[in-house]
Design an enzyme around this catalytic site. Structure first.
Site, PDB file in Angstrom:
ATOM      1  N   SER A  12       2.494  -4.930  -2.257  1.00  0.00           N
ATOM      2  CA  SER A  12       2.452  -5.621  -0.973  1.00  0.00           C
ATOM      3  C   SER A  12       1.738  -6.950  -1.159  1.00  0.00           C
ATOM      4  O   SER A  12       0.535  -6.980  -1.474  1.00  0.00           O
ATOM      5  CB  SER A  12       1.700  -4.760   0.051  1.00  0.00           C
ATOM      6  N   HIS A  37       7.057  -5.988  -1.468  1.00  0.00           N
ATOM      7  CA  HIS A  37       6.908  -5.600  -0.050  1.00  0.00           C
ATOM      8  C   HIS A  37       6.242  -6.752   0.691  1.00  0.00           C
ATOM      9  O   HIS A  37       5.190  -7.243   0.285  1.00  0.00           O
ATOM     10  CB  HIS A  37       6.059  -4.329   0.027  1.00  0.00           C
ATOM     11  N   ASP A  39       4.809  -8.009   4.299  1.00  0.00           N
ATOM     12  CA  ASP A  39       4.316  -7.520   5.586  1.00  0.00           C
ATOM     13  C   ASP A  39       4.231  -8.632   6.626  1.00  0.00           C
ATOM     14  O   ASP A  39       3.484  -9.594   6.452  1.00  0.00           O
ATOM     15  CB  ASP A  39       2.910  -6.938   5.414  1.00  0.00           C
ATOM     16  N   MET A  41       3.183  -9.501  10.483  1.00  0.00           N
ATOM     17  CA  MET A  41       2.416  -9.004  11.639  1.00  0.00           C
ATOM     18  C   MET A  41       2.314 -10.113  12.677  1.00  0.00           C
ATOM     19  O   MET A  41       2.077 -11.268  12.325  1.00  0.00           O
ATOM     20  CB  MET A  41       1.008  -8.607  11.198  1.00  0.00           C
ATOM     21  N   HIS A  70       8.758  -5.812   5.940  1.00  0.00           N
ATOM     22  CA  HIS A  70       8.276  -4.804   6.887  1.00  0.00           C
ATOM     23  C   HIS A  70       7.829  -5.536   8.142  1.00  0.00           C
ATOM     24  O   HIS A  70       6.777  -6.172   8.143  1.00  0.00           O
ATOM     25  CB  HIS A  70       7.112  -4.045   6.204  1.00  0.00           C
ATOM     26  N   MET A  72       6.219  -5.720  11.388  1.00  0.00           N
ATOM     27  CA  MET A  72       5.301  -5.086  12.345  1.00  0.00           C
ATOM     28  C   MET A  72       5.183  -6.044  13.531  1.00  0.00           C
ATOM     29  O   MET A  72       4.140  -6.665  13.775  1.00  0.00           O
ATOM     30  CB  MET A  72       3.945  -4.831  11.677  1.00  0.00           C
ATOM     31  N   MET A 141       4.583   5.511   7.819  1.00  0.00           N
ATOM     32  CA  MET A 141       3.277   4.839   7.684  1.00  0.00           C
ATOM     33  C   MET A 141       2.203   5.896   7.430  1.00  0.00           C
ATOM     34  O   MET A 141       2.096   6.874   8.179  1.00  0.00           O
ATOM     35  CB  MET A 141       2.933   4.061   8.961  1.00  0.00           C
ATOM     36  N   GLY A 148      -4.493  -4.131   5.251  1.00  0.00           N
ATOM     37  CA  GLY A 148      -4.516  -3.532   3.926  1.00  0.00           C
ATOM     38  C   GLY A 148      -5.858  -2.834   3.720  1.00  0.00           C
ATOM     39  O   GLY A 148      -6.810  -3.045   4.479  1.00  0.00           O
ATOM     40  N   ASP A 179       3.645   3.865   3.013  1.00  0.00           N
ATOM     41  CA  ASP A 179       2.922   2.591   3.041  1.00  0.00           C
ATOM     42  C   ASP A 179       1.552   2.797   3.675  1.00  0.00           C
ATOM     43  O   ASP A 179       1.460   3.215   4.834  1.00  0.00           O
ATOM     44  CB  ASP A 179       3.747   1.589   3.864  1.00  0.00           C
ATOM     45  N   GLY A 180       0.500   2.509   2.887  1.00  0.00           N
ATOM     46  CA  GLY A 180      -0.851   2.547   3.415  1.00  0.00           C
ATOM     47  C   GLY A 180      -1.735   3.533   2.670  1.00  0.00           C
ATOM     48  O   GLY A 180      -1.456   4.736   2.644  1.00  0.00           O
ATOM     49  N   GLY A 181      -2.755   3.001   2.022  1.00  0.00           N
ATOM     50  CA  GLY A 181      -3.728   3.862   1.351  1.00  0.00           C
ATOM     51  C   GLY A 181      -3.198   4.561   0.111  1.00  0.00           C
ATOM     52  O   GLY A 181      -3.751   5.575  -0.319  1.00  0.00           O
TER      53      GLY A 181
HETATM   54  C1  DX5 Z   1      -0.398  -2.158   6.473  1.00  0.00           C
HETATM   55  C2  DX5 Z   1       0.726  -2.778   5.691  1.00  0.00           C
HETATM   56  C3  DX5 Z   1       0.697  -2.393   4.272  1.00  0.00           C
HETATM   57  C4  DX5 Z   1      -0.523  -2.852   3.509  1.00  0.00           C
HETATM   58  C5  DX5 Z   1      -0.843  -1.738   2.557  1.00  0.00           C
HETATM   59  O1  DX5 Z   1      -0.234  -2.393   7.808  1.00  0.00           O
HETATM   60  O2  DX5 Z   1       1.981  -2.407   6.234  1.00  0.00           O
HETATM   61  O3  DX5 Z   1       1.892  -2.736   3.575  1.00  0.00           O
HETATM   62  O4  DX5 Z   1      -0.351  -4.039   2.802  1.00  0.00           O
HETATM   63  O5  DX5 Z   1      -2.053  -2.002   1.944  1.00  0.00           O
HETATM   64  P1  DX5 Z   1      -2.837  -0.868   1.138  1.00  0.00           P
HETATM   65  O6  DX5 Z   1      -1.938  -0.384   0.042  1.00  0.00           O
HETATM   66  O7  DX5 Z   1      -4.042  -1.582   0.636  1.00  0.00           O
HETATM   67  O8  DX5 Z   1      -3.166   0.231   2.123  1.00  0.00           O
HETATM   68 ZN    ZN Z   2       3.814  -2.684   4.932  1.00  0.00          ZN
END
Ligand code: DX5
Ligand code: ZN
Length: 225
Positions: A12, A37, A39, A41, A70, A72, A141, A148, A179-181
């Site tokens: 990402s 990826h 992101d 927002m 992605h 959001m 998610m 992130g 996606d996430g963590g």
């Molecule tokens: C969160 C994003 C993710 C983010 C993931 O809202 O959609 O793509 O970059 O970051 P990590 O891998 O650090 O959780």
């Molecule tokens: Zn994402």
């Protein structure tokens, strides 16, 4: 997409060093990433603002890897063609973000990209039922979207398994993305539950290690080696 790996890993760029983004794109490609990826927002659908069309155009020029965007954002209906034009190969929208999901998915497909739909942690897998035959990717998610570096929500493992069962029953070529963590320890559980497409931000771009080391560690984490 890269057929060399059964499990696709996409860094990402949200966690990349934007001052040297071109170099970071070269590093992830050399390290064997499968896709990028991206992101987006809007400060409305999620409580943060990130990057948009001009940066996507630059990333498209700076990498040969497929770009998975992605969105959001609220009202994705207003934007999807623009993201395809700017270079997105995959465009994922949130099921919570539009009352006209089928139309948006159709428009992404008509514009020539793979359409994906994403579920926030509290959104039921039942929202996929009618749209699943029309998409190439489902994104579960594993954190609340917006930032992130958050921690993986453990109850999402069972949700991934339930989405995997739906995909196997209805649309077996559909990818299942998480996606996430995701890091070297959470990736194994996610893949065992049925994820085949991984997003990783801070696990790939961090101060501890190089991008190449981080990707190696993540891939090793899949098998627990
Ligand atoms: C969160 C994003 C993710 C983010 C993931 O809202 O959609 O793509 O970059 O970051 P990590 O891998 O650090 O959780
Ligand atoms: Zn994402």
């Amino acid at each position: 997409m890269n057929v060399e790996h059964p499990i696709w890993i996409g860094p990402s760029v949200l966690s990349a060093d934007f001052l040297r983004l071109g170099q970071q794109l070269d590093e992830v490609a050399a390290a064997g990433a499968d896709y990028i990826h991206f992101d987006v927002m809007d400060g409305n659908f999620v409580p943060n603002i990130s990057i948009g069309l001009p940066v996507l155009k630059a990333v498209q020029q700076g990498t040969a890897l497929p770009i998975d965007s992605h969105l959001m954002i609220a009202e994705p209906d207003r934007w999807v063609e623009r993201f395809v034009e700017a270079g997105a190969d995959h465009v994922t929208v949130h099921v919570e973000a539009t009352p006209h999901l089928h139309r948006v998915v159709q428009r992404i497909t008509d514009a020539g990209a793979v359409a994906g739909v994403s579920l926030n942690p509290a959104t039921s897998v039942s929202t996929l039922e009618e749209i699943l035959p029309f998409v190439g990717q489902v994104l579960v998610m594993t954190v609340n979207p917006g930032f992130g570096g958050q921690s993986f929500i453990p109850t999402m493992i069972d949700k991934i398994a339930r989405v995997r069962a739906m995909i196997d029953a209805a649309n077996s070529s559909c990818r299942l993305q998480v996606d996430g963590g995701i890091n070297a320890s959470t990736i194994k559980r996610a893949v065992e539950a049925g994820a085949d497409t991984i997003v990783a931000g801070t696990a790939i771009f961090n101060e501890r290690q190089s991008v190449a080391e981080a990707l190696r560690e993540l891939r090793a984490g899949i098998t627990g080696a």
